[in-house]
Design a protein around this motif. Structure first.
Motif, PDB file in Angstrom:
ATOM      1  N   THR A 182       0.840  -1.175  -0.049  1.00 39.58           N
ATOM      2  CA  THR A 182       0.038  -0.028   0.021  1.00 39.58           C
ATOM      3  C   THR A 182       0.724   1.268   0.147  1.00 39.58           C
ATOM      4  OG1 THR A 182      -0.029  -0.444   2.196  1.00 39.58           O
ATOM      5  CG2 THR A 182      -2.129  -0.824   0.959  1.00 39.58           C
ATOM      6  N   ILE A 183       2.052   0.997   0.741  1.00 33.70           N
ATOM      7  CA  ILE A 183       2.959   2.287   0.627  1.00 33.70           C
ATOM      8  C   ILE A 183       4.094   2.155  -0.415  1.00 33.70           C
ATOM      9  CG2 ILE A 183       4.345   3.741   2.027  1.00 33.70           C
ATOM     10  CD1 ILE A 183       2.760   2.740   4.519  1.00 33.70           C
ATOM     11  N   LYS A 184       4.096   2.958  -1.356  1.00 32.48           N
ATOM     12  CA  LYS A 184       5.089   2.720  -2.381  1.00 32.48           C
ATOM     13  C   LYS A 184       5.885   3.973  -2.650  1.00 32.48           C
ATOM     14  CE  LYS A 184       2.793  -0.847  -5.044  1.00 32.48           C
ATOM     15  NZ  LYS A 184       2.157  -1.175  -6.277  1.00 32.48           N
ATOM     16  N   SER A 185       7.129   4.172  -3.096  1.00 29.68           N
ATOM     17  CA  SER A 185       7.599   5.039  -3.625  1.00 29.68           C
ATOM     18  C   SER A 185       6.990   5.563  -4.913  1.00 29.68           C
ATOM     19  CB  SER A 185       8.968   4.650  -3.971  1.00 29.68           C
ATOM     20  OG  SER A 185       9.814   6.008  -4.684  1.00 29.68           O
ATOM     21  N   ASP A 186       6.802   6.855  -5.213  1.00 27.08           N
ATOM     22  CA  ASP A 186       5.901   7.608  -6.241  1.00 27.08           C
ATOM     23  C   ASP A 186       6.010   6.718  -7.530  1.00 27.08           C
ATOM     24  OD1 ASP A 186       5.344   9.529  -4.525  1.00 27.08           O
ATOM     25  OD2 ASP A 186       6.408  10.987  -5.482  1.00 27.08           O
ATOM     26  N   ARG A 187       7.116   6.525  -7.923  1.00 26.49           N
ATOM     27  CA  ARG A 187       7.374   5.868  -9.405  1.00 26.49           C
ATOM     28  C   ARG A 187       7.265   4.545  -9.323  1.00 26.49           C
ATOM     29  NH1 ARG A 187      12.978   9.674 -10.163  1.00 26.49           N
ATOM     30  NH2 ARG A 187      11.722  11.331 -11.033  1.00 26.49           N
ATOM     31  N   VAL A 188       6.994   3.563  -8.249  1.00 28.66           N
ATOM     32  CA  VAL A 188       6.551   2.145  -8.382  1.00 28.66           C
ATOM     33  C   VAL A 188       5.249   2.105  -8.341  1.00 28.66           C
ATOM     34  CG1 VAL A 188       7.088   0.100  -6.998  1.00 28.66           C
ATOM     35  CG2 VAL A 188       8.677   1.911  -6.837  1.00 28.66           C
ATOM     36  N   HIS A 189       4.264   3.076  -8.166  1.00 29.73           N
ATOM     37  CA  HIS A 189       2.739   2.957  -8.248  1.00 29.73           C
ATOM     38  C   HIS A 189       2.549   2.460  -9.598  1.00 29.73           C
ATOM     39  CE1 HIS A 189       1.318   4.215  -4.509  1.00 29.73           C
ATOM     40  NE2 HIS A 189       2.070   5.321  -4.319  1.00 29.73           N
ATOM     41  N   GLY A 190       1.649   1.643  -9.911  1.00 27.74           N
ATOM     42  CA  GLY A 190       1.025   1.268 -10.832  1.00 27.74           C
ATOM     43  C   GLY A 190       1.780   0.308 -11.733  1.00 27.74           C
ATOM     44  N   THR A 191       2.873  -0.511 -10.977  1.00 25.66           N
ATOM     45  CA  THR A 191       3.556  -1.700 -11.388  1.00 25.66           C
ATOM     46  C   THR A 191       2.761  -3.161 -10.776  1.00 25.66           C
ATOM     47  OG1 THR A 191       5.308  -1.438  -9.730  1.00 25.66           O
ATOM     48  CG2 THR A 191       5.454  -0.241 -11.952  1.00 25.66           C
ATOM     49  N   LYS A 192       2.958  -4.051 -11.441  1.00 18.59           N
ATOM     50  CA  LYS A 192       2.565  -5.293 -10.807  1.00 18.59           C
ATOM     51  C   LYS A 192       3.806  -6.139 -10.284  1.00 18.59           C
ATOM     52  CE  LYS A 192       0.759  -9.033 -12.998  1.00 18.59           C
ATOM     53  NZ  LYS A 192       0.042  -9.888 -14.360  1.00 18.59           N
ATOM     54  N   LEU A 193       3.958  -6.256  -9.185  1.00 19.99           N
ATOM     55  CA  LEU A 193       5.255  -6.857  -8.327  1.00 19.99           C
ATOM     56  C   LEU A 193       5.015  -8.150  -8.168  1.00 19.99           C
ATOM     57  CD1 LEU A 193       5.770  -3.690  -6.098  1.00 19.99           C
ATOM     58  CD2 LEU A 193       7.015  -4.325  -8.232  1.00 19.99           C
ATOM     59  N   LEU A 194       5.416  -9.013  -8.830  1.00 23.53           N
ATOM     60  CA  LEU A 194       5.357 -10.492  -8.689  1.00 23.53           C
ATOM     61  C   LEU A 194       6.699 -10.987  -7.842  1.00 23.53           C
ATOM     62  CD1 LEU A 194       4.055 -11.676 -12.272  1.00 23.53           C
ATOM     63  CD2 LEU A 194       2.687 -11.057 -10.246  1.00 23.53           C
ATOM     64  N   ILE A 195       6.170 -12.444  -7.362  1.00 20.51           N
ATOM     65  CA  ILE A 195       7.374 -12.798  -6.678  1.00 20.51           C
ATOM     66  C   ILE A 195       7.794 -14.188  -7.262  1.00 20.51           C
ATOM     67  CG2 ILE A 195       7.768 -14.318  -4.327  1.00 20.51           C
ATOM     68  CD1 ILE A 195       5.139 -12.758  -3.058  1.00 20.51           C
ATOM     69  N   LEU A 196       8.925 -14.358  -7.561  1.00 21.00           N
ATOM     70  CA  LEU A 196       9.532 -15.268  -8.375  1.00 21.00           C
ATOM     71  C   LEU A 196      10.535 -16.276  -7.460  1.00 21.00           C
ATOM     72  CD1 LEU A 196       9.686 -12.473 -10.362  1.00 21.00           C
ATOM     73  CD2 LEU A 196       9.535 -14.178 -11.799  1.00 21.00           C
ATOM     74  N   ARG A 197      11.075 -17.314  -8.338  1.00 20.76           N
ATOM     75  CA  ARG A 197      12.280 -18.209  -7.752  1.00 20.76           C
ATOM     76  C   ARG A 197      12.882 -18.654  -8.705  1.00 20.76           C
ATOM     77  NH1 ARG A 197      11.179 -22.081  -2.841  1.00 20.76           N
ATOM     78  NH2 ARG A 197      13.420 -21.993  -3.016  1.00 20.76           N
ATOM     79  N   GLN A 198      14.166 -18.549  -8.735  1.00 17.25           N
ATOM     80  CA  GLN A 198      14.923 -18.959  -9.962  1.00 17.25           C
ATOM     81  C   GLN A 198      14.732 -20.431 -10.054  1.00 17.25           C
ATOM     82  OE1 GLN A 198      19.015 -17.922  -9.547  1.00 17.25           O
ATOM     83  NE2 GLN A 198      19.719 -18.597 -11.656  1.00 17.25           N
ATOM     84  N   THR A 199      14.680 -21.078 -11.279  1.00 13.32           N
ATOM     85  CA  THR A 199      14.867 -22.438 -11.623  1.00 13.32           C
ATOM     86  C   THR A 199      16.108 -22.730 -12.589  1.00 13.32           C
ATOM     87  OG1 THR A 199      13.629 -22.245 -13.688  1.00 13.32           O
ATOM     88  CG2 THR A 199      12.162 -22.265 -11.967  1.00 13.32           C
ATOM     89  N   THR A 200      16.236 -24.261 -12.527  1.00 17.95           N
ATOM     90  CA  THR A 200      17.133 -24.681 -13.616  1.00 17.95           C
ATOM     91  C   THR A 200      16.375 -24.662 -15.010  1.00 17.95           C
ATOM     92  OG1 THR A 200      16.112 -26.782 -13.194  1.00 17.95           O
ATOM     93  CG2 THR A 200      17.970 -26.275 -11.724  1.00 17.95           C
ATOM     94  N   HIS A 201      17.300 -25.225 -15.800  1.00 13.37           N
ATOM     95  CA  HIS A 201      16.686 -25.265 -17.091  1.00 13.37           C
ATOM     96  C   HIS A 201      15.789 -26.368 -17.333  1.00 13.37           C
ATOM     97  CE1 HIS A 201      20.292 -27.421 -16.960  1.00 13.37           C
ATOM     98  NE2 HIS A 201      19.755 -28.414 -17.616  1.00 13.37           N
TER      99      HIS A 201
END
Lengths: 96, 96, 96, 96, 96
Positions: C13-32
């Motif tokens: 809910t609280i973001k730096s101005d320029r981060v507003h409006g971006t979709k922030l997904l959670i990821l984990r690295q994988t092998t091939h």
């Protein structure tokens, strides 16, 4: 910057345009006593270093702050050859 | 720069605009004798490398120093194909 | 670039101005082969990726090469959704 | 930024042009209680730090945001000397 | 970007000019369930975060995309405070 030892050289016949004419040395990071740690990596030589030398390498965009490497797709340079290293006032490494 | 071996290719149908038209190869870092270490990663090919080649990859902003990748959201490029590697004056790897 | 799997989403809910409006997904690295390795991290989605997708993420200044993320304090973007991965000429991963 | 302790100094007689005149200190990262962890690295001193000081180091292009280091092939600077560190409202480290 | 928890604050009396006036918080990276992992690091606070908050931090040049940090020798900022995190459609972390 990393303390590293020059262990060899890379010979590449096919290079991206802007990498031509650069000397690409192979290094391994060391401790402050010159003991080798970590994986080998490759850096552009800015200071005419040779195999066996202990050097300092700059990484990332640091590598493109010189005329030789400006706008090159390289991410590491040898910026200095170490003469000696002092820890807690004592010389712990000296070039022979 | 990392010494790495090209192990495969990525086929992506949905890409950010500026990544379209780039060849995205899968690599694994190697030692100076060509032994594979570390996790797989993906880099844009600048030098027409093929699966099995030993190459040098540039990382970070180094990856955007070419016309092909300028202003692309990519962070790794293949900048050279290794012909041979010398350590302590001996050839420790040679392309066959 | 890393091969990674989208595992979730961040709601801030609280973001730096320029981060507003971006979709922030959670990821984990994988092998091939799509096997999850490494720590979770967060990237801005450029390609309308969804949970479960295998994707490529660009890191560092690569993340700010788009209109959506220019001058944002973000360091990772999802630049492509993987369709399939080939290693040594064989398909080792395919989106279902 | 890393919390780190200054452990020594690097003396290099051969340096890339733009590295001349910088003080190159040797550091090791610490925890928030000042316990040393990780490998030694080298940073340009911006704040007249001394051996034994606990400091904050900035890495990557952060290292070239000053007049002293602008366009230098360096990737780390000492940006502050720590006076004390507070965790959960308690002082866990204080310079003596 | 990293998911991280704010654990404390750094008080530094001697700072490089451009770091003056910034709030320097101590953080530790967490998993997507808020479990602390990895070493402590320091970031400039952009969003008035407090000790205990789960936040997102941007690293590298991402840290200098704001008026507060432009041309500062800093390499990490707190860009958002996390409200909640969803993994596979389930809330796995929520601020209390």
């Amino acid at each position: 910057m990393r303390i590293a030892r020059v262990i060899g050289e890379t010979i590449a016949t096919i290079k991206s345009d802007r990498v031509h004419g650069t000397k690409l040395l192979i290094l391994r990071q060391t401790t402050h006593t010159g003991e080798v740690i970590g994986k080998p990596y490759v850096a552009v030589d800015l200071v005419d270093a040779g195999v066996g030398d202990l050097v300092l390498t700059g990484h990332g965009s640091a590598a493109r702050q010189t005329h030789l490497t400006k706008e090159c797709p390289v991410d590491a340079v040898i910026a200095a050859v170490v003469d000696h290293l002092e820890v807690d006032g004592e010389v712990v490494f000296r070039t022979q």
